[in-house]
Design an enzyme around this catalytic site. Structure first.
Site, PDB file in Angstrom:
ATOM      1  N   HIS A 184      20.763  -4.323  39.675  1.00 51.59           N
ATOM      2  CA  HIS A 184      20.976  -2.885  39.893  1.00 51.59           C
ATOM      3  C   HIS A 184      22.469  -2.581  39.973  1.00 51.59           C
ATOM      4  CE1 HIS A 184      16.775  -1.747  40.626  1.00 51.59           C
ATOM      5  NE2 HIS A 184      16.653  -2.962  41.127  1.00 51.59           N
ATOM      6  N   GLU A 244      23.867   0.081  39.670  1.00 52.26           N
ATOM      7  CA  GLU A 244      24.110   1.398  40.297  1.00 52.26           C
ATOM      8  C   GLU A 244      24.557   1.298  41.751  1.00 52.26           C
ATOM      9  OE1 GLU A 244      21.141   0.278  39.227  1.00 52.26           O
ATOM     10  OE2 GLU A 244      19.475   0.956  40.492  1.00 52.26           O
ATOM     11  N   CYS A 271      16.709  -3.109  35.681  1.00 46.45           N
ATOM     12  CA  CYS A 271      15.633  -3.853  36.334  1.00 46.45           C
ATOM     13  C   CYS A 271      14.309  -3.686  35.579  1.00 46.45           C
ATOM     14  CB  CYS A 271      15.524  -3.442  37.800  1.00 46.45           C
ATOM     15  SG  CYS A 271      14.762  -4.732  38.788  1.00 46.45           S
TER      16      CYS A 271
HETATM   17  N1  GLN Z   1       8.738  -4.253  39.375  1.00 42.12           N
HETATM   18  C1  GLN Z   1       9.720  -5.116  38.825  1.00 42.12           C
HETATM   19  C2  GLN Z   1       9.844  -6.404  39.596  1.00 42.12           C
HETATM   20  O1  GLN Z   1       9.426  -6.485  40.721  1.00 42.12           O
HETATM   21  C3  GLN Z   1      11.073  -4.427  38.735  1.00 42.12           C
HETATM   22  C4  GLN Z   1      11.661  -4.111  40.053  1.00 42.12           C
HETATM   23  C5  GLN Z   1      12.724  -3.048  39.984  1.00 42.12           C
HETATM   24  O2  GLN Z   1      12.829  -2.311  39.009  1.00 42.12           O
HETATM   25  N2  GLN Z   1      13.506  -2.914  41.024  1.00 42.12           N
HETATM   26  O3  GLN Z   1      10.353  -7.374  39.083  1.00 42.12           O
END
Ligand code: GLN
Length: 554
Positions: A529, A531, A398
């Protein structure tokens, strides 16, 4: 029928097990709940696991990770307590909004119904209407899942004010369905250093405090440094109104995956079934026990560094902030036959002193996990530059993908000051930009539950690391973000050698970036994600590929 009658009149064929905590927090109620689910499943029964959080927050999405641990995202986009991650990892079942309750949700629903005249002109009262709504939700989870058991974890500890209405819901359920409800008290038995003896008194007080809410514990899970002995089981039995064999040993373990095995060894599964008058239908804990044993025999190590920032309140919280990442690394490492050594690396330290970056060479692989805001961002970008240039396997999750794209834009494409608009609204090169549909949410301050959340499809490009790792072209992964790769820079990034290995077919969003293996042993960033989908017996393909690359470069 009024809303109140509706809850009161429903019959049940289902069994309900409430898990409550005593003495202190952080004794592993979540793991206990997940483990009870696991051992009942292994006996051939279908389970639903439900977490009740005391917070007035509607969900965990607005709570800082250092405050509350990781925000776990469900398939349907629910932003939940990290315990739901353990539920999924232990039972290999998908959690949804059905499985997560907060005080905020419960009150919001009752107030909504009141406004809809659903209470037929009666006073809407804290008791019984709030517990009734809790009961409705608990039953709904069981009905929707068509499960045999609903195991309900009540957040907090008995004796505190905040979870009283959840306990009251449990008491009311027991009163209405005498033979279908059990209570498990997860307690702590300290062994004070100077005394050197396990003490039962705090647990006796906790059991009594529970009695004061009208609830009698059926089982006491005795969390402690060591196994509880016979003498203390007898003591708990006499003073807490349980049978000695219902004081279940729950000693500290090296791996949480031992807990279901230990519970089953103490006969908790069969005792629960017996109390409900049920017979075991299967005996399926074998594979799980084998993994728990295998973990203990591994000797070769793989060392993974996680570059993050949510760890300013001690090691414990740090691990909790990234718990699913941590567990995913373990699952893959065990499958690869190695013992993971995981280190937490502070991104901000690299900003203050870039010479510290050389420590990254000491790791077999580096992960930059999810994150928000500007703190530590420059340090993460420096870390990505270092691992890219030094051929250290990299997995970006992400924010970790976004950092990798910014780094590539700045240092390979020559786009000075490229950035994400999350950090610098006026960057000359917004290579990561807010998603179009998120602009209104931000402007109107609609921040709760409005990110791009939950499972979305992704199409993989042939011939890429990801395509090979997954072994299929179309995948689905869970998301939680507001920003994305800016498609206006895509051609430029690709011309400079960055591979767009996965995209969302519906909106043409970049989901995966990679470097070709001719240029780097393993460099993959994902907007989602992974994970959240890793399981101990089914590690996630990307973590698997990453760990394999890490053990190879070692
Ligand atoms: N801050 C980034 C976004 O909002 C990544 C979010 C995250 O890592 N879950 O796109």
């Amino acid at each position: 029928m009024t809303a109140r009658q509706h809850t009161e009149e429903r019959n049940t064929t289902r069994k309900y097990i409430f898990v409550v905590g005593g003495v202190m927090s952080s004794v592993g109620k979540g793991i206990a709940t997940a483990s009870i689910g696991k051992i009942l499943q292994a006996r051939g029964y279908k389970v639903s696991l439900v977490k009740c959080d005391m917070y007035v927050n509607i969900d965990a999405g607005t709570i800082r990770p250092t405050e509350h641990g990781e925000v776990f995202v469900g398939e349907d986009g629910i932003e939940a307590d990290q315990d739901l991650g353990n539920y999924e990892r232990f039972t290999d079942q998908t959690s949804t909004a059905l499985h997560y309750l907060t005080t905020g949700q419960v009150y919001a629903e009752v107030i909504k119904r009141e406004r809809n005249l659903e209470y037929g002109g009666e006073d809407v009262e804290v008791v019984p209407d709030i517990p009734n709504e809790i009961i409705r939700r608990i039953k709904l989870a069981g009905e929707t899942d068509q499960s045999d058991f609903v195991v309900i974890e009540i957040g907090g500890t008995v004796g505190e004010y905040q979870n009283v209405l959840f306990l009251e819901a449990g008491r009311m359920m027991k009163a209405r369905h005498k033979n279908d409800v059990l209570f498990v008290l997860v307690s702590y038995l300290p062994i004070p250093g100077k005394v050197g003896e396990m003490k039962t008194k705090p647990t006796q007080y906790a059991a009594r405090t529970l009695n004061a809410t009208g609830i009698q514990a059926d089982f006491i899970l005795c969390r402690s440094e060591h196994m509880i002995d016979e003498k203390r089981r007898e003591k708990l039995a006499l003073f807490c109104n349980i049978e000695p064999e219902d004081a279940i040993a729950a000693p500290d373990v090296d791996s949480i995956y031992d807990v279901p095995v230990n519970f089953a060894r103490d006969g908790l599964d069969l005792r629960i079934l017996q109390k409900f008058g049920l017979e075991p239908k299967a005996d399926n804990l074998g594979q799980w026990s084998a993994l728990a044993e295998k973990i203990k025999t591994l000797t070769d190590t793989v060392s993974i560094g996680v570059v993050g920032k949510y760890f300013n309140t001690g090691d414990f919280t740090l691990a909790d902030s990234y718990i699913s990442v941590l567990e995913s690394i373990k699952h893959a490492a065990w499958e690869a036959g190695v013992k993971p050594k995981i280190s937490w690396l502070d991104a901000e330290a690299y900003e203050k002193d870039p010479s510290k970056l050389s420590e990254l060479s000491g790791y077999d692989g580096i992960i930059v996990p999810g994150g928000f805001g500007s703190r530590g961002v420059e340090g993460k970008i420096l870390a990505v530059e270092y691992v890219r240039k030094n051929n250290i396997p990299y997995l970006g999750l992400c924010y970790g993908l976004q950092m990798a794209v910014i780094e590539y834009a700045r240092n390979v494409c020559g786009l000075a000051d490229a950035n994400t608009t999350e950090v610098n609204k006026d960057t000359p090169h917004p290579v990561i930009d807010v998603m179009v549909d998120q602009k209104a949410n931000i402007a109107e301050k609609k921040m709760g539950g409005t990110m791009r959340l939950g499972a979305y499809p992704c199409e993989l490009k042939d011939g890429t690391i990801s395509r090979e790792a997954y072994g299929k072209k179309n995948i689905s992964e869970r998301h939680r973000h507001r920003y994305e790769v800016n498609n206006e820079y895509r051609a430029q990034l690709e011309e400079a050698g960055l591979v767009i290995a996965g995209r969302n077919p519906d909106r043409d969003l970049v989901e995966i970036i990679e470097l070709p293996q001719s240029k780097h042993p393993f460099f993959v960033g994902v907007q989602f994600h992974p994970e959240f989908l890793s399981r101990p017996l089914a590690p996630h393909p990307l973590f698997m590929a990453f760990i394999k690359a890490a053990t190879k470069t070692k």
